[in-house]
Scaffold this motif. Structure first.
Motif, mmCIF file in Angstrom:
data_model
loop_
_atom_site.group_PDB
_atom_site.id
_atom_site.type_symbol
_atom_site.label_atom_id
_atom_site.label_comp_id
_atom_site.label_asym_id
_atom_site.label_seq_id
_atom_site.Cartn_x
_atom_site.Cartn_y
_atom_site.Cartn_z
ATOM 1 N N GLU A 5 -82.938 -178.975 90.895
ATOM 2 C CA GLU A 5 -83.994 -178.274 90.168
ATOM 3 C C GLU A 5 -85.156 -178.055 91.121
ATOM 4 O O GLU A 5 -85.574 -178.976 91.824
ATOM 5 N N ARG A 24 -81.527 -174.832 88.722
ATOM 6 C CA ARG A 24 -82.453 -174.735 87.597
ATOM 7 C C ARG A 24 -83.874 -174.590 88.129
ATOM 8 O O ARG A 24 -84.192 -175.088 89.211
ATOM 9 N N GLU A 26 -87.915 -175.313 87.259
ATOM 10 C CA GLU A 26 -88.979 -175.869 86.433
ATOM 11 C C GLU A 26 -90.188 -174.976 86.670
ATOM 12 O O GLU A 26 -90.745 -174.953 87.771
ATOM 13 N N TYR A 55 -86.718 -174.199 82.757
ATOM 14 C CA TYR A 55 -87.407 -175.181 81.921
ATOM 15 C C TYR A 55 -88.911 -174.987 82.112
ATOM 16 O O TYR A 55 -89.391 -174.887 83.239
ATOM 17 N N ALA A 86 -87.341 -169.886 76.784
ATOM 18 C CA ALA A 86 -87.012 -170.959 77.723
ATOM 19 C C ALA A 86 -85.648 -171.557 77.421
ATOM 20 O O ALA A 86 -85.117 -171.414 76.313
ATOM 21 N N GLU A 87 -85.085 -172.238 78.428
ATOM 22 C CA GLU A 87 -83.839 -172.990 78.217
ATOM 23 C C GLU A 87 -84.104 -174.476 77.994
ATOM 24 O O GLU A 87 -83.184 -175.229 77.662
ATOM 25 N N GLY A 88 -85.331 -174.900 78.221
ATOM 26 C CA GLY A 88 -85.669 -176.300 78.042
ATOM 27 C C GLY A 88 -87.137 -176.512 78.331
ATOM 28 O O GLY A 88 -87.852 -175.588 78.747
ATOM 29 N N PHE A 89 -87.613 -177.749 78.115
ATOM 30 C CA PHE A 89 -89.019 -178.066 78.304
ATOM 31 C C PHE A 89 -89.177 -179.343 79.120
ATOM 32 O O PHE A 89 -88.295 -180.210 79.134
ATOM 33 N N VAL A 90 -90.345 -179.446 79.766
ATOM 34 C CA VAL A 90 -90.686 -180.613 80.572
ATOM 35 C C VAL A 90 -92.082 -181.061 80.158
ATOM 36 O O VAL A 90 -93.016 -180.266 80.178
ATOM 37 N N LEU A 115 -83.449 -177.165 71.995
ATOM 38 C CA LEU A 115 -83.543 -177.106 73.445
ATOM 39 C C LEU A 115 -83.741 -178.504 74.030
ATOM 40 O O LEU A 115 -84.442 -179.333 73.449
ATOM 41 N N CYS A 117 -85.099 -181.548 76.468
ATOM 42 C CA CYS A 117 -86.423 -181.890 76.989
ATOM 43 C C CYS A 117 -86.313 -182.953 78.073
ATOM 44 O O CYS A 117 -85.538 -183.906 77.943
ATOM 45 N N THR A 118 -87.117 -182.782 79.117
ATOM 46 C CA THR A 118 -87.239 -183.760 80.199
ATOM 47 C C THR A 118 -88.611 -184.414 80.117
ATOM 48 O O THR A 118 -89.622 -183.726 79.990
#
Length: 269
Positions: A5, A24, A26, A55, A86-90, A115, A117-118
């Motif tokens: 990432e 990926r 971020e 993300y 988005a494909e994900g969140f941080v 989705l 989450c990190t």
């Protein structure tokens, strides 16, 4: 094969990282603050050119990770705004004692669902990291971005190995903090992690270095550095001894636990 990432702060950086082989992105704003929530326009510009998952960082401001009600409300609203694209969140939210804020983290995860989450490097502020891992997992996060509680991943490699072992595949440990091609192979060998995070911005540069991304990807694809067994204590000791003589390790250690976060960020780029 490990996931790579790349943290990107502009659409141009994201496109460069993608073209160089990042798995990926971020997506953040404000590199000097260590990353904050980007604009919707930035995400749209990236999505026009990038097909790997993106993300989005959800962080109301730089500084600590204890947020006011108003700041946290904006973070919830930002999840809603970005969720369709988005494909994900941080994100990462801590309580006054730098423990994981379980209630607020759970709220963010629920708002982001389905989705993934990190929980980002706010995790490294926690005093009891093994308990923090269980707390974050209980909130529903799918991954933790961490340097093992140290100023960077090289300094925290042995702790990272312990976190990977405790996670046992229940949650992904993403190794981050000063990850570069010069240390990636050894980090992979010691930690046995399956995911790595880097800005791929070399000293004196302002943008993602495409060759650095390519080198990172090539190094992390080597199957021999991802053996299932945990590193032997002697191997860990050799790593500590080697890194203890390196400039990056010594800079991290000399920073000390009370170094202001902005100075820490400068030392790790």
């Amino acid at each position: 094969m490990a996931l790579l990432e790349i943290a990107c702060f502009t659409p141009e950086s994201a496109i460069r990282a993608y073209d160089a082989g990042a798995d990926r992105i971020e997506l953040c704003d404000d590199r000097e603050a260590g990353g904050t929530t980007p604009s919707m326009e930035t995400l749209r510009a990236v999505k026009e050119q990038v097909t790997v998952p993106v993300y989005v960082m959800i962080r109301a401001r730089g500084g600590n990770f204890v947020y006011t009600e108003a700041e946290f409300g904006r973070m919830l609203d930002d999840v809603d705004r970005f969720k369709a694209s988005a494909e994900g969140f941080v994100f990462g939210v801590l309580g006054d004692g730098n423990d994981v804020d379980i209630e607020r983290t759970t709220q963010l995860v629920a708002r982001a669902s389905p989705l993934p989450c990190t929980f980002h490097r706010a995790f490294d502020e926690a005093q009891d990291q093994l308990q923090a891992l269980e707390d974050v997992m209980g909130c529903g996060c799918k991954a933790i971005l961490t340097s093992g509680g140290a100023p960077n991943a090289a300094a925290g490699a042995v702790s990272l190995a312990k976190l990977v072992e405790q996670a046992e595949g229940r949650i992904q440990i993403i190794v981050g903090g000063g990850v570069r091609s010069e240390n990636a192979a050894e980090l992979a060998e010691v930690t046995k992690a399956k995911a790595y995070h880097s800005s791929a911005i070399l000293e004196g540069c302002a943008d993602v270095d495409m060759d650095e991304v390519r080198q990172l990807k090539a190094l992390l694809c080597q199957p021999q550095v991802h053996a299932a067994a945990s590193p032997h204590p002697a191997q860990q000791a050799r790593y500590i001894a080697k890194m203890g003589s390196s400039a990056s390790y010594m800079a991290a250690v000399s920073a000390g636990p009370n170094t202001p976060k902005d100075e820490m960020e400068r030392r790790l780029r």
